[in-house]
Design a protein around this motif. Structure first.
Motif, PDB file in Angstrom:
ATOM      1  N   HIS A  65       0.839  -1.195   0.000  1.00 51.91           N
ATOM      2  CA  HIS A  65       0.000   0.000   0.000  1.00 51.91           C
ATOM      3  C   HIS A  65       0.879   1.253   0.000  1.00 51.91           C
ATOM      4  CE1 HIS A  65      -3.101   2.887   0.921  1.00 51.91           C
ATOM      5  NE2 HIS A  65      -3.996   1.942   0.733  1.00 51.91           N
ATOM      6  N   PRO A  66       0.728   2.118  -0.997  1.00 47.94           N
ATOM      7  CA  PRO A  66       1.619   3.275  -1.123  1.00 47.94           C
ATOM      8  C   PRO A  66       1.594   4.203   0.083  1.00 47.94           C
ATOM      9  CG  PRO A  66       0.350   2.964  -3.128  1.00 47.94           C
ATOM     10  CD  PRO A  66      -0.226   2.036  -2.113  1.00 47.94           C
ATOM     11  N   ALA A  67       0.420   4.455   0.655  1.00 43.52           N
ATOM     12  CA  ALA A  67       0.333   5.392   1.779  1.00 43.52           C
ATOM     13  C   ALA A  67       1.069   4.850   2.999  1.00 43.52           C
ATOM     14  CB  ALA A  67      -1.125   5.675   2.115  1.00 43.52           C
ATOM     15  N   ILE A  68       1.013   3.536   3.203  1.00 40.15           N
ATOM     16  CA  ILE A  68       1.699   2.951   4.357  1.00 40.15           C
ATOM     17  C   ILE A  68       3.208   2.998   4.149  1.00 40.15           C
ATOM     18  CG2 ILE A  68       1.945   0.884   5.776  1.00 40.15           C
ATOM     19  CD1 ILE A  68      -0.906   0.114   4.968  1.00 40.15           C
ATOM     20  N   LEU A  69       3.656   2.714   2.926  1.00 42.78           N
ATOM     21  CA  LEU A  69       5.087   2.800   2.636  1.00 42.78           C
ATOM     22  C   LEU A  69       5.593   4.233   2.794  1.00 42.78           C
ATOM     23  CD1 LEU A  69       5.272   0.404  -0.443  1.00 42.78           C
ATOM     24  CD2 LEU A  69       6.202   0.002   1.846  1.00 42.78           C
ATOM     25  N   ARG A  70       4.806   5.192   2.347  1.00 37.51           N
ATOM     26  CA  ARG A  70       5.192   6.595   2.551  1.00 37.51           C
ATOM     27  C   ARG A  70       5.256   6.917   4.035  1.00 37.51           C
ATOM     28  NH1 ARG A  70       1.535   7.481  -1.845  1.00 37.51           N
ATOM     29  NH2 ARG A  70      -0.080   8.172  -0.393  1.00 37.51           N
ATOM     30  N   GLY A  71       4.298   6.372   4.800  1.00 40.65           N
ATOM     31  CA  GLY A  71       4.305   6.602   6.237  1.00 40.65           C
ATOM     32  C   GLY A  71       5.564   6.081   6.891  1.00 40.65           C
ATOM     33  N   LEU A  72       6.039   4.914   6.460  1.00 39.61           N
ATOM     34  CA  LEU A  72       7.271   4.353   7.016  1.00 39.61           C
ATOM     35  C   LEU A  72       8.469   5.247   6.707  1.00 39.61           C
ATOM     36  CD1 LEU A  72       6.676   0.584   6.222  1.00 39.61           C
ATOM     37  CD2 LEU A  72       6.968   1.591   8.507  1.00 39.61           C
ATOM     38  N   PHE A  73       8.484   5.835   5.519  1.00 36.13           N
ATOM     39  CA  PHE A  73       9.567   6.762   5.181  1.00 36.13           C
ATOM     40  C   PHE A  73       9.513   8.010   6.060  1.00 36.13           C
ATOM     41  CE2 PHE A  73      11.165  10.436   2.819  1.00 36.13           C
ATOM     42  CZ  PHE A  73      12.447  10.010   2.513  1.00 36.13           C
TER      43      PHE A  73
END
Length: 429
Positions: A65-73
């Motif tokens: 999920h792109p939003a979750i990956l962005r959140g991890l960054f």
């Protein structure tokens, strides 16, 4: 499912939010949403480690999920943890996503400038043009909001579905630039979404329903149905409805049978024959936003905009989420299958927008490989999105630039001009 979600939270050192613990039927979507909100709370408290663990739990439920990956960054950047930030970018690269990492540039360059440059270049390459396709039609109907395409191989006629004009549009082979109304609201149509030509029944099938962009007459009732029209005369053969349906969205036709997804109810329907009635094939609370439908390897595959791809066993109706590889399957709209069982998907809910081929493993439960077929074509213009695809005779036809972002839900006029709709043809052989 409930025990699995609780066990996952415990294994990651987390407590599920109260709502998920108390719910009788927690789903991956509901729990992931609550975990995402909890992560934001941890970020606000400066507890970056707890935020990271919470987002990892959400990602386990919604892989890629792109939003979750962005959140991890973002969490890694705020924690000034360069290694975690690099790891998040590596996962975005593997997921086939694009991302602007400039907000972490100072931190990452200080840790490993060469690695940062390499990741930036690879992220940009994820959006580079891939594949070749020919423009075969350009429909100058900016008020139509064309969503789907269906090709009649025998006559070389193209059928298009219109959301905002509530029509099925016909393009003759000798006059691609002269659209003809094949069926419209006088036939009972609301907005038209999925569309298909069935060689066996010689019908044009269409899924119809109501969205905010549907122009309704004052006092007109909302509804949703599957429609069958005579392929040659355009006469309405029959309209199929079923109690509890909310928005029939897309479907696949094979051997006179139609498998239909409902994008607002957690259901998949089956029509066994043109003389039959719709019935519920599968109903599962884990379904979130069902879209394209395909038949492959003896099972039904249904794209879920928020979750990936579901596999529905045609024998017992059991449902399981197809295990992805690293490539993100979030945001798939169109989905169909080739004769050899390959899935062809149109992804427009994650960037970059693209059409891709998905190869499944031997038992059809997991993704073996993903190949990008078409990306960044000149007709896949900014401010628009590719939507549905049709497949036949080793070729694909794609609505390249549906103008959904330019049709505000409140009915207001967009700031920019709506483009003509382009249909692309691609050789898959």
């Amino acid at each position: 499912m409930r025990h699995y979600l609780l066990a996952l939270a415990v294994s990651l050192g987390l407590a599920l939010p109260a709502m998920a613990q108390e719910s009788e039927t927690p789903t991956p979507q509901s729990v992931a949403g609550e975990l995402f909100g909890l992560a934001n709370s941890y970020i606000g408290q400066g507890d970056h480690e707890a935020a990271k663990r919470t987002l990892e739990a959400a990602l386990a439920l919604k892989p890629g999920h792109p939003a979750i990956l962005r959140g991890l960054f973002i969490v890694a950047r705020r924690a000034e943890n360069a290694q975690d930030a690099f790891d998040a970018l590596d996962r975005m690269v593997a997921a086939g996503l694009v991302f602007d990492a400039s907000s972490g540039e100072e931190l990452l360059r200080a840790a490993d400038s060469a690695r940062f440059d390499a990741l930036q270049a690879t992220l940009e390459a994820n959006a580079a043009p891939v594949g070749r396709a020919e423009r075969i039609a350009r429909i100058d109907m900016p008020d139509a909001l064309i969503e789907g395409v269906a090709m009649d191989i025998e006559t070389d006629r193209i059928f298009l579905s219109s959301v905002a004009r509530r029509e099925i549009i016909l393009l003759e082979p000798f006059a691609r630039d002269e659209p003809i109304v094949f069926a419209d609201r006088e036939d009972g149509l609301w907005s038209v979404f999925g569309i298909a030509v069935d060689d066996r029944t010689r019908m044009v099938w269409a899924a119809s329903g109501v969205v905010p962009q549907t122009p309704l007459e004052e006092g007109e009732a909302e509804g949703t149905a599957l429609f069958a029209f005579d392929l040659m005369t355009g006469e309405l053969y029959r309209r199929y409805e079923i109690d509890g349906a909310q928005q029939m969205a897309d479907f696949v036709v094979r051997d006179g049978m139609v498998y239909v997804s409902d994008s607002r109810a957690p259901r998949v329907y089956l029509l066994n024959s043109v003389s039959g009635d719709l019935e519920v094939l599968a109903e599962d609370p884990r379904f979130v936003s069902l879209q394209g439908v395909a038949l492959a390897r003896g099972a039904l595959y249904v794209a879920d905009y928020a979750m990936g791809i579901w596999r529905v066993d045609l024998g017992d109706g059991s449902v399981s989420l197809v295990r992805p590889n690293d490539v993100s399957l979030i945001g798939i709209d169109g989905l169909l299958n080739t004769r050899d069982g390959r899935l062809v998907a149109v992804r427009n809910g994650s960037r970059p927008h693209q059409m891709m081929a998905i190869d499944l493993n031997a038992d059809g439960t997991a993704v073996d490989n993903v190949e990008v077929l078409l990306r960044d074509h000149v007709d896949m213009t900014p401010g628009t999105e590719p939507t549905l695809v049709d497949l036949a005779d080793g070729r694909a036809w794609l609505v390249a630039n549906a103008a959904w972002p330019l049709f505000p839900e409140d009915g207001s006029d967009p700031d920019q001009e709506r483009p003509a709709t382009t249909i692309l043809e691609m050789d898959l052989r």
